[in-house]
Design an enzyme around this catalytic site. Structure first.
Site, PDB file in Angstrom:
ATOM      1  N   ASP A  60       0.843  -1.203   0.000  1.00 31.84           N
ATOM      2  CA  ASP A  60       0.000   0.000   0.000  1.00 31.84           C
ATOM      3  C   ASP A  60       0.880   1.256   0.000  1.00 31.84           C
ATOM      4  OD1 ASP A  60       0.888  -0.150   2.600  1.00 31.84           O
ATOM      5  OD2 ASP A  60      -1.084   0.077   3.529  1.00 31.84           O
ATOM      6  N   GLU A 197       9.546  -4.117  10.163  1.00 33.67           N
ATOM      7  CA  GLU A 197       9.973  -2.830   9.588  1.00 33.67           C
ATOM      8  C   GLU A 197      10.566  -1.905  10.643  1.00 33.67           C
ATOM      9  OE1 GLU A 197       7.089  -1.011   7.001  1.00 33.67           O
ATOM     10  OE2 GLU A 197       8.256   0.839   6.827  1.00 33.67           O
TER      11      GLU A 197
HETATM   12  O1  KIV Z   1       3.614  -1.043   1.614  1.00 32.31           O
HETATM   13  C1  KIV Z   1       4.763  -1.495   1.470  1.00 32.31           C
HETATM   14  O2  KIV Z   1       5.436  -1.304   0.448  1.00 32.31           O
HETATM   15  C2  KIV Z   1       5.322  -2.293   2.563  1.00 32.31           C
HETATM   16  C3  KIV Z   1       6.787  -2.615   2.511  1.00 32.31           C
HETATM   17  C4  KIV Z   1       7.591  -1.409   2.616  1.00 32.31           C
HETATM   18  C5  KIV Z   1       7.171  -3.657   3.476  1.00 32.31           C
HETATM   19  O3  KIV Z   1       4.627  -2.655   3.464  1.00 32.31           O
END
Ligand code: KIV
Length: 280
Positions: A60, A197
């Site tokens: 997202d 993260e």
């Molecule tokens: O939304 C995203 O791209 C993510 C990644 C950065 C892990 O959740």
């Protein structure tokens, strides 16, 4: 399987098998690193496939890097489906995960319906959503109904307005313990994968050791089972300030395809991330 459904020439007559969750679990047990990256369209998906990516995520984050919003909060389920379907059209080998956007999984019933749409209309093979122990019941509900789930803990960008900014998480010992507990709860509930993260490298290593499911890190140090980055960060086209964990692989005179390949190689041989890309 996937290959015969898609028109891209590179998807025809491939001898190798698409990556499965069993393969990812085996990679963890054998200590082989999982290379993962986001994609939002068929062209980048195909390029990442050619580069040897194991896992592709329709994140997202598209709200920020595609739509230009300053958070992921405005992204809708329909938008996720649109991009997931586009990415699926360009992939043969990598395993495809799609994010459940903000408040599209507030109840376990809503999560099941959103996942159904992402898997049936968006052709995702797994869904990812943010939250630790609080999501255990939802993870179990989905997992028992055949929906593979990837948890997402550490920095949870959908909580931005609660957190007041994108900050490193788990820095004090209580927060670190809580995060470890979250990881265990998700694993026990049936999650097959975990994204971690923006946490200190030592906590990234501990959580990876303590759970049996593969842990893919972003800003979580070098000792997770794999790494993931936003594709535009890898090729240096993201607007604004880049986080510490980002490395631009397009520097050093490479073209886009070579940069993505260099990222895969650096994840595999452990040279990315180094201490300069990790939090203490
Ligand atoms: O939304 C995203 O791209 C993510 C990644 C950065 C892990 O959740």
């Amino acid at each position: 399987m996937k290959g015969s459904l898609y028109p891209y020439p590179h998807l025809q007559e491939r001898a190798e098998q698409p990556v499965t969750l069993t393969d990812l679990a085996k990679m963890k047990s054998e200590g082989r690193k999982i290379a993962s990256m986001t994609a939002y369209d068929a062209s980048f998906a195909a390029l990442e496939d050619r580069a040897g990516m194991d896992v592709v995520l329709v994140g997202d984050s598209l709200g920020m890097v595609i739509q230009g919003a300053d958070t992921t909060v405005p992204v809708t389920v329909d938008e996720m489906i649109y991009h997931s379907r586009a990415v699926a059209a360009g992939l043969y080998r990598p395993f495809l995960i799609a994010d459940l956007p903000f408040l599209s999984y507030a109840t376990k019933h809503q999560a099941l319906e959103t996942s159904r749409r992402l898997m049936q209309e968006g052709r995702a093979q797994m869904v990812k959503f943010e939250g630790g122990e609080i999501q255990a019941e939802t993870v179990e509900h989905l997992s028992m109904r055949g929906v593979p789930v990837c948890g997402h803990i550490g920095l949870q960008p959908q909580l931005i307005h609660k957190l007041g900014g994108f900050k490193v998480q788990g820095r004090n010992s209580d927060a670190a313990k809580e995060m470890l507990n979250d990881a265990r709860a998700l694993e026990q509930a049936g999650a097959d994968l975990l994204i971690l993260e923006c946490v200190p490298a030592a906590l990234g290593a501990e959580i990876t050791r303590e759970v049996s499911i593969p842990v893919i890190g972003i800003g979580a140090g070098p000792d997770t089972d794999g790494q993931i980055l936003v594709v535009y960060d890898v090729i240096g086209v993201s607007a604004g300030r880049t986080p510490r964990f980002v490395r631009n692989f397009l520097e050093e005179g490479r073209n886009v395809e070579q940069a993505v390949q260099a990222y895969v190689e650096a994840v595999r041989d452990g040279s990315y991330p180094s201490s300069e890309h990790s939090f203490g």
